[in-house]
Design a protein around this motif. Structure first.
Motif, PDB file in Angstrom:
ATOM      1  N   ARG A 190       0.831  -1.198   0.000  1.00  0.00           N
ATOM      2  CA  ARG A 190       0.000   0.000   0.000  1.00  0.00           C
ATOM      3  C   ARG A 190       0.867   1.251   0.000  1.00  0.00           C
ATOM      4  O   ARG A 190       1.769   1.388   0.820  1.00  0.00           O
ATOM      5  CB  ARG A 190      -0.929  -0.003   1.223  1.00  0.00           C
ATOM      6  CG  ARG A 190      -1.865  -1.203   1.293  1.00  0.00           C
ATOM      7  CD  ARG A 190      -2.765  -1.269   0.078  1.00  0.00           C
ATOM      8  NE  ARG A 190      -3.706  -2.358   0.163  1.00  0.00           N
ATOM      9  CZ  ARG A 190      -4.424  -2.795  -0.867  1.00  0.00           C
ATOM     10  NH1 ARG A 190      -4.283  -2.249  -2.056  1.00  0.00           N
ATOM     11  NH2 ARG A 190      -5.268  -3.791  -0.719  1.00  0.00           N
ATOM     12  N   ASN A 286      -4.887   5.050  -0.518  1.00  0.00           N
ATOM     13  CA  ASN A 286      -4.326   4.553   0.732  1.00  0.00           C
ATOM     14  C   ASN A 286      -4.036   5.649   1.747  1.00  0.00           C
ATOM     15  O   ASN A 286      -3.869   5.368   2.933  1.00  0.00           O
ATOM     16  CB  ASN A 286      -3.055   3.760   0.440  1.00  0.00           C
ATOM     17  CG  ASN A 286      -3.350   2.475  -0.312  1.00  0.00           C
ATOM     18  OD1 ASN A 286      -3.881   1.535   0.259  1.00  0.00           O
ATOM     19  ND2 ASN A 286      -3.040   2.435  -1.584  1.00  0.00           N
ATOM     20  N   ASN A 289      -6.446   5.319   4.327  1.00  0.00           N
ATOM     21  CA  ASN A 289      -6.565   3.948   4.813  1.00  0.00           C
ATOM     22  C   ASN A 289      -7.643   3.150   4.090  1.00  0.00           C
ATOM     23  O   ASN A 289      -8.229   2.219   4.638  1.00  0.00           O
ATOM     24  CB  ASN A 289      -6.817   3.909   6.328  1.00  0.00           C
ATOM     25  CG  ASN A 289      -6.195   2.670   6.957  1.00  0.00           C
ATOM     26  OD1 ASN A 289      -5.152   2.207   6.513  1.00  0.00           O
ATOM     27  ND2 ASN A 289      -6.821   2.145   7.981  1.00  0.00           N
ATOM     28  N   SER A 291      -8.406   0.753   0.576  1.00  0.00           N
ATOM     29  CA  SER A 291      -7.597  -0.302  -0.030  1.00  0.00           C
ATOM     30  C   SER A 291      -7.515  -0.138  -1.547  1.00  0.00           C
ATOM     31  O   SER A 291      -7.295  -1.102  -2.272  1.00  0.00           O
ATOM     32  CB  SER A 291      -8.172  -1.679   0.321  1.00  0.00           C
ATOM     33  OG  SER A 291      -9.539  -1.762  -0.014  1.00  0.00           O
ATOM     34  N   ASP A 293      -5.526   1.395  -4.767  1.00  0.00           N
ATOM     35  CA  ASP A 293      -4.201   1.847  -5.183  1.00  0.00           C
ATOM     36  C   ASP A 293      -4.338   2.789  -6.372  1.00  0.00           C
ATOM     37  O   ASP A 293      -5.065   2.494  -7.340  1.00  0.00           O
ATOM     38  CB  ASP A 293      -3.320   0.659  -5.560  1.00  0.00           C
ATOM     39  CG  ASP A 293      -3.078  -0.273  -4.382  1.00  0.00           C
ATOM     40  OD1 ASP A 293      -2.783   0.236  -3.293  1.00  0.00           O
ATOM     41  OD2 ASP A 293      -3.207  -1.498  -4.561  1.00  0.00           O
TER      42      ASP A 293
END
Length: 381
Positions: A190, A286, A289, A291, A293
């Motif tokens: 991440r 990210n 927080n 998920s 990308d």
């Protein structure tokens, strides 16, 4: 908390009919029901198989050892947790009722932020079956939510399917067709990106949802207020005149302060009460927080409703998230490799009247809880 809830708190009856994961290919133990979100038959928590054992006479799906097989299942409710995003996986074990240590993970992928607990997301995952025949073996699907609000017998949901692997009659690789999830099991790295962003703290947007595989579509409107921690979704599926999730018109009210979510069927007048998990922002990347990308900035939007607009893009497994590049991080679309897509358009930041978030009176009188976490129950009862 809404003041008009006070009279009903002590009268609410909790029904343990939570549902989060249903598998039909190969069919799970004990049957399945995906006609509505929160179906009782699909809620199974304790590992390794949800406290549902098999016998030597249990029905089995016969598959070919060493072949590639498409596992089909539904995430019946979404419990995405931004504190530690979870995952889903498919695993395999030999034996009638194998132990947890016997299972080998064949494929794993990240959970995604549906921005709404009441979702029914179908997945098709291709896996390579072990090249060893067995008369009694188990293919399992798990949803590892990592959500502390789902902590009863752990935070993982299990479904096991009984299968039999037979030897191949030739040397030709077998396959049941393409799948949206075929990447190897590699833990994601991440990384934050300067383009990561959050939608406005208060906005409304129209949306259109299409699922080509089932020839279904839906349209509606979203009202979002981060400061008040409230959201409302209105949606009409297909022609919107029936009483089912496939064909009906619904309102969903989400109040993350009180922890109530109502699911109201306008045509039947029925309302279901759900206890919510944690608030999830409409954020992308990210940095916040999530998920997703980061993929690209200021590229042509993929949606057909905005062919001349420019978008920023993020990806999470088979999901592509887009926001309008020059418009305050407004959501533009969520699409998948199987053709399913949400398109968001005509977003506005105008004030939302408080009356928008007041549920239908039928819902306020609801005593039974279709789904609620143990934490929710301790808070309210």
């Amino acid at each position: 908390m809404f003041s008009f809830f006070a009279l009903f708190l002590l009268m609410i009856v909790y029904q343990n009919v939570q549902s989060h994961l249903c598998v039909w290919a190969p069919v799970q133990r004990g049957g399945f029901d995906i006609s509505t979100p929160g179906s009782h038959i699909c809620y199974r928590k304790p590992g390794p198989c949800g406290n549902v054992n098999a016998s030597s006479t249990s029905p089995r799906t016969t598959l070919t050892a060493g072949s590639r097989y498409r596992v089909e299942f539904q995430q019946n409710l979404n419990h995405y947790y931004t504190g530690q995003p979870g995952s889903l996986d498919v695993s395999f074990a030999v034996g009638l009722n194998p132990s947890e240590s016997d299972f080998q993970v064949l494929h794993s992928f990240s959970d995604y932020n549906a921005m709404n607990q009441i979702t029914q997301t179908n997945f098709t995952v291709s896996v390579n079956l072990p090249n060893q025949p067995c008369d009694q073996c188990v293919l399992r699907v798990r949803y590892l939510s990592n959500n502390p609000e789902e902590e009863d017998h752990g935070t993982t949901f299990h479904q096991c399917s009984d299968v039999k692997l037979t030897a191949s009659t030739d040397d030709t690789p077998h396959s049941s067709g393409p799948s949206e999830e075929i990447s190897p099991i590699v833990p994601p790295i991440r990384q934050n990106d300067p383009h990561d962003c959050c939608a406005p703290e208060s906005f409304t947007t129209n949306f259109f949802h299409i699922i080509p595989s089932t020839q279904s579509h839906a349209q509606g409107m979203i009202y979002y207020d981060k400061k008040a921690q409230q959201m409302r979704v209105t949606v009409s599926t297909n022609h919107g005149q029936g009483n089912t999730t496939y064909d009906g018109t619904f309102d969903m009210w989400m109040n993350f302060t009180s922890g109530y979510q109502y699911y109201y069927n306008r045509n039947s007048g029925a309302c279901d009460l759900y206890g919510l998990d944690y608030w999830n922002d409409w954020c992308f990347g990210n940095t916040f927080n999530q998920s997703e990308d980061f993929v690209a900035a200021d590229v042509r939007c993929s949606g057909g409703r905005s062919p001349h607009e420019r978008c920023d893009q993020w990806r999470n497994g088979g999901f592509l998230f887009e926001t309008y590049a020059n418009n305050q991080c407004f959501p533009a679309s969520i699409s998948r490799q199987n053709g399913e897509r949400y398109e968001y358009f005509e977003g506005r930041t105008e004030p939302i009247p408080p009356s928008v978030f007041v549920p239908n009176p039928v819902c306020v009188k609801k005593r039974e809880v279709k789904h609620a976490s143990p934490g929710w129950m301790r808070f309210h009862l």
